[in-house]
Scaffold this motif. Structure first.
Motif, PDB file in Angstrom:
ATOM      1  N   VAL A  45      -9.440  -9.539  -2.859  1.00 32.51           N
ATOM      2  CA  VAL A  45      -8.428 -10.378  -2.219  1.00 32.51           C
ATOM      3  C   VAL A  45      -9.085 -11.503  -1.424  1.00 32.51           C
ATOM      4  CG1 VAL A  45      -6.662  -8.596  -2.153  1.00 32.51           C
ATOM      5  CG2 VAL A  45      -8.208  -8.837  -0.221  1.00 32.51           C
ATOM      6  N   GLY A  46     -10.398 -11.672  -1.606  1.00 30.78           N
ATOM      7  CA  GLY A  46     -11.091 -12.814  -1.026  1.00 30.78           C
ATOM      8  C   GLY A  46     -11.475 -12.676   0.431  1.00 30.78           C
ATOM      9  N   MET A  47     -11.398 -11.461   1.001  1.00 26.10           N
ATOM     10  CA  MET A  47     -11.734 -11.280   2.415  1.00 26.10           C
ATOM     11  C   MET A  47     -13.222 -10.945   2.531  1.00 26.10           C
ATOM     12  SD  MET A  47      -8.275  -9.332   3.711  1.00 26.10           S
ATOM     13  CE  MET A  47      -8.699  -9.452   5.450  1.00 26.10           C
ATOM     14  N   ARG A  51      -4.414   5.390  -6.067  1.00 27.34           N
ATOM     15  CA  ARG A  51      -3.139   5.289  -6.797  1.00 27.34           C
ATOM     16  C   ARG A  51      -2.007   4.889  -5.842  1.00 27.34           C
ATOM     17  NH1 ARG A  51      -1.267   7.668 -11.481  1.00 27.34           N
ATOM     18  NH2 ARG A  51      -3.085   9.020 -11.643  1.00 27.34           N
ATOM     19  N   LYS A  52      -1.903   5.610  -4.718  1.00 25.27           N
ATOM     20  CA  LYS A  52      -0.836   5.311  -3.765  1.00 25.27           C
ATOM     21  C   LYS A  52      -1.027   3.932  -3.144  1.00 25.27           C
ATOM     22  CE  LYS A  52       0.128  10.136  -2.626  1.00 25.27           C
ATOM     23  NZ  LYS A  52       0.124  11.169  -1.571  1.00 25.27           N
ATOM     24  N   PHE A  53      -2.293   3.603  -2.902  1.00 22.10           N
ATOM     25  CA  PHE A  53      -2.644   2.302  -2.332  1.00 22.10           C
ATOM     26  C   PHE A  53      -2.140   1.169  -3.232  1.00 22.10           C
ATOM     27  CE2 PHE A  53      -6.506   0.424   0.098  1.00 22.10           C
ATOM     28  CZ  PHE A  53      -5.663  -0.480   0.696  1.00 22.10           C
ATOM     29  N   LEU A  54      -2.461   1.253  -4.519  1.00 24.22           N
ATOM     30  CA  LEU A  54      -2.104   0.190  -5.448  1.00 24.22           C
ATOM     31  C   LEU A  54      -0.594   0.057  -5.575  1.00 24.22           C
ATOM     32  CD1 LEU A  54      -4.777   0.922  -8.194  1.00 24.22           C
ATOM     33  CD2 LEU A  54      -4.815  -0.900  -6.501  1.00 24.22           C
ATOM     34  N   LEU A  55       0.099   1.191  -5.626  1.00 21.88           N
ATOM     35  CA  LEU A  55       1.549   1.128  -5.756  1.00 21.88           C
ATOM     36  C   LEU A  55       2.185   0.541  -4.494  1.00 21.88           C
ATOM     37  CD1 LEU A  55       2.189   4.526  -7.548  1.00 21.88           C
ATOM     38  CD2 LEU A  55       2.276   2.237  -8.540  1.00 21.88           C
ATOM     39  N   ALA A  56       1.634   0.894  -3.323  1.00 18.48           N
ATOM     40  CA  ALA A  56       2.146   0.306  -2.082  1.00 18.48           C
ATOM     41  C   ALA A  56       1.849  -1.191  -2.026  1.00 18.48           C
ATOM     42  CB  ALA A  56       1.523   1.015  -0.879  1.00 18.48           C
ATOM     43  N   LEU A  71      -2.079  -3.813   2.286  1.00 16.15           N
ATOM     44  CA  LEU A  71      -3.523  -3.850   2.039  1.00 16.15           C
ATOM     45  C   LEU A  71      -4.264  -4.465   3.214  1.00 16.15           C
ATOM     46  CD1 LEU A  71      -6.086  -3.693   0.322  1.00 16.15           C
ATOM     47  CD2 LEU A  71      -5.392  -5.821  -0.776  1.00 16.15           C
ATOM     48  N   LEU A  72      -3.728  -5.543   3.781  1.00 16.93           N
ATOM     49  CA  LEU A  72      -4.417  -6.219   4.881  1.00 16.93           C
ATOM     50  C   LEU A  72      -4.556  -5.289   6.094  1.00 16.93           C
ATOM     51  CD1 LEU A  72      -2.733  -9.759   4.674  1.00 16.93           C
ATOM     52  CD2 LEU A  72      -4.779  -8.909   3.502  1.00 16.93           C
TER      53      LEU A  72
END
Length: 693
Positions: free
Chosen positions: A174-176, A120-125, A133-134
């Protein structure tokens, strides 16, 4: 570990104008702050952020991202604060460091909640800046590379599972792909050590025995394309162990039955050359039907572009070939990171389509486990392509239905869905979509999402929206029952109840508004006596403990399964005399007055109910004993049809020759309707006995 001057040289190699002073300050700051801290490997702790920064330089990311990587653990693991970071390195870097830090403060939570809250925190950040994210993906990748140093096997397994379930899929989205493959490989080694050892051992055997076969096939592909005038790069490899293991699990086959272990990449100069190369390969070798995919004309949601085909080489050996341009290859391997490379003018705006869907899921999710379920569905499934009638393309997980498609187009369209045409034909909403289907959604302004849809939708966005709509409708209907109960209770009070009395009652009960009050009444969280006392203090002093309710409450217009449930034990129908059992937090359960289960309802409040005028439509259950001979089941079905009753469920409950006993759930209008059906069944020569359950 990268030394200070080596890191600076790496950055300056692709960004000569980078602020060397700021970069030096960040390097020294992280070394000083982490001081004598050690990692599980025994290395100085600051080696970790330095290596993460090194991973960022491999992607040629901007200076702010490199410095964020250096500082990403300082706030969490040292005495440094976000205010310190902002003062020394500026607001942008402080914001990025804060975004990464927020993800790491939940180690004490239960496992599922920890993973869900992390996400949840990840997505909001991420919604604010994808560089968060990177950095986090590079942080997780380096931690996975050193995971074997952690002595606790349960902790290793937890980190590996979280990586497999969340971080590897996010890297893919994200294609990585380089990050995704390595994360999967390292997590697979921890989670399935025997399978990992077996598959890597078999691959090593193939590598030593095939005598340069991969290089030989790559050379033949290159020669065939060169003869057609195409200058290309070609190289081959075995597929990585996790990819092979997943294929074995999905297809239920052994290692020997996995035919396309070898994969080859062909890099061309232009898109046109991609298609020319495909034509040459398909005319030189036979292709495997059904294995061609064109991600150039229809890229994946993460921007991945490539032509995929599988060829039969020299009789029986299957080899997968991916054809792409050199620019496509860089984007495919490093995805959104490629857009953040230094001085790239086509940077993403921080929001991409799938990320917007995930943020919507965050808002709709009711609790941590539900969020985790929905986001896993959203980020970790193979894709299919479907079109609107006007040609707009949507990518969905395999197994998606027309309802998933409708919610993918727009949440409002999903909520208004009543039917669908697939390729011009009316089809059930639960029909799985195939690649290339054209889907036309039929909508109605009066439609609402159905609870039954949760039985077949597969996308996290659809599931979250349906659950939210069902919860809202359920709350509204429970509040409607609460209003009717409130009116009945108010009539028993010695004073007329106006708006002021209700406002005062809300204050005494510490409730925000009337809706909360009505919901509490409908769910029996607030007793009649407590409500009366809140409305008119002292009004219950002379009342008996077993206060009797006055007039009956009608349930006309309310939806079974929302504000109330029809008891399975007696299947009450309009026309039956009914009562309700109301237990705290459970809503009202409706029983017929002669139901034997009412004897167990001593712990519940009893509510006198009525169907209301012209109420109709419910499910009644019959027990029918048929003679065991040809045609009797058809005769029973004919009786239902002649009486306009829809069969909802049919179950053979007993075989006792010469009889078969069935239990049938019928959609009927009222008590008189089901009584006519029972009479018709009893008049049939095919029926030995018929009774309402």
């Amino acid at each position: 570990m990268l030394r200070q001057y080596e890191l600076i040289e790496r950055v300056k190699a692709y960004d000569p104008d980078a602020d060397e002073v700021l970069l030096n300050r960040a390097y020294v700051y992280t070394v000083q702050k982490h001081g004598s801290q050690k990692r599980a490997s025994g290395d100085p702790y600051f080696s970790h952020p330095v290596e993460v920064a090194g991973l960022m330089t491999d992607l040629k990311l901007d200076l702010q991202t490199i410095i964020t990587a250096l500082l990403h653990d300082t706030v969490e693991d040292t005495l440094a604060t976000i205010e310190d970071i902002e003062k020394l390195f500026g607001p942008e870097i402080a914001r990025l460091v804060d975004g990464v830090t927020k993800l790491s403060k939940i180690e004490q939570m239960p496992e599922n909640e920890r993973a869900a809250e992390n996400l949840r925190k990840f997505l909001l950040a991420m919604s604010e800046d994808l560089r968060v994210l990177l950095v986090k993906l590079a942080d997780r990748l380096h931690n996975m590379r050193t995971l074997h140093f952690i002595k606790n096997p349960e902790k290793r397994a937890r980190i590996a599972r979280e990586t497999m379930d969340i971080y590897a899929p996010l890297a893919e989205r994200v294609g990585m792909y380089e990050y995704m493959r390595e994360m999967q490989m390292l997590a697979f080694e921890q989670l399935e050590p025997e399978a990992y050892a077996t598959i890597t051992g078999r691959l090593e055997q193939i590598r030593s025995s095939e005598g340069g076969q991969v290089d030989a096939i790559a050379l033949k592909i290159k020669q065939a394309l060169a003869e057609a005038g195409l200058q290309v790069e070609v190289w081959g490899r075995e597929k990585h162990p996790y990819s092979i293991w997943r294929k074995m699990a999905e297809r239920h086959v052994s290692f020997e039955q996995v035919t396309d272990i070898f994969a080859f990449r062909v890099l061309t100069a232009s898109v046109e050359d991609c298609y020319r190369a495909l034509g040459v390969l398909h005319t030189t070798w036979k292709m495997v039907p059904g294995r061609f995919k064109d991600y150039v004309s229809t890229p994946k949601t993460n921007g991945y572009k490539s032509l995929h085909t599988t060829l039969i080489h020299e009789g029986s050996l299957r080899v997968e070939v991916q054809i792409r341009t050199r620019d496509m290859h860089r984007t495919n391997e490093f995805g959104l990171a490629a857009h953040w490379a230094y001085k790239n003018e086509e940077r993403p705006d921080g929001q991409v389509g799938w990320l917007r869907d995930l943020i919507e899921i965050v808002d709709a999710s009711h609790d941590a486990e539900e969020l985790l379920e929905h986001t896993k569905l959203a980020i970790y499934q193979d894709r299919i392509f479907a079109f609107t009638p006007k040609g707009a393309l949507f990518q969905l997980p395999k197994g998606s239905t027309a309802v998933d498609f409708a919610f993918a187009v727009h949440t409002k369209l999903g909520a208004a869905t009543v039917g669908a045409k697939i390729n011009g034909r009316h089809m059930p909403l639960r029909t799985p979509l195939e690649n290339g289907d054209v889907v036309e959604i039929i909508k109605s302004p009066h439609a609402t999402p159905q609870l039954s849809w949760l039985g077949f939708v597969v996308t996290g966005k659809a599931r979250a929206a349906i659950r939210r709509a069902v919860r809202q409708k359920e709350r509204a209907e429970v509040a409607a029952i609460g209003e009717k109960l409130f009116e009945e209770i108010a009539e028993r009070l010695p004073a007329k109840i106006g708006k002021k009395a209700i406002r005062d009652a809300l204050e005494r009960l510490d409730m925000e508004d009337e809706e909360e009050l009505m919901f509490a009444i409908g769910t029996a969280k607030l007793s009649d006596r407590a409500l009366m006392e809140a409305l008119v203090p002292g009004s219950t002093a002379d009342l008996p403990d077993d206060m009797q309710q006055g007039r009956a409450i009608n349930i006309k217009g309310l939806t079974p399964g929302m504000a109330f449930t029809l008891a399975d034990c007696c299947h009450p129908l309009p026309g039956d005399r009914i009562v309700g059992l109301r237990r705290p937090g459970q809503g009202v359960q409706v029983h017929s007055i002669d139901c034997l289960q009412l004897a167990t309802g001593e712990d519940a409040d009893w509510v006198d109910l009525s169907w209301g005028e012209d109420s109709h439509g419910a499910v009644g259950r019959l027990r029918v004993v048929l003679y065991n001979r040809p045609g009797t089941l058809a005769e029973m079905a004919g009786t239902f049809a002649r009486n306009s009753a829809n069969v909802m469920n049919l179950e053979l409950t007993q075989r006792d020759d010469p009889f078969h006993t069935y239990e049938v759930d019928l959609e009927v209008s009222d008590l008189a309707h089901i009584t006519r059906i029972v009479s018709s069944l009893r008049a049939s020569d095919s029926v030995a006995q018929a009774d309402r359950v």
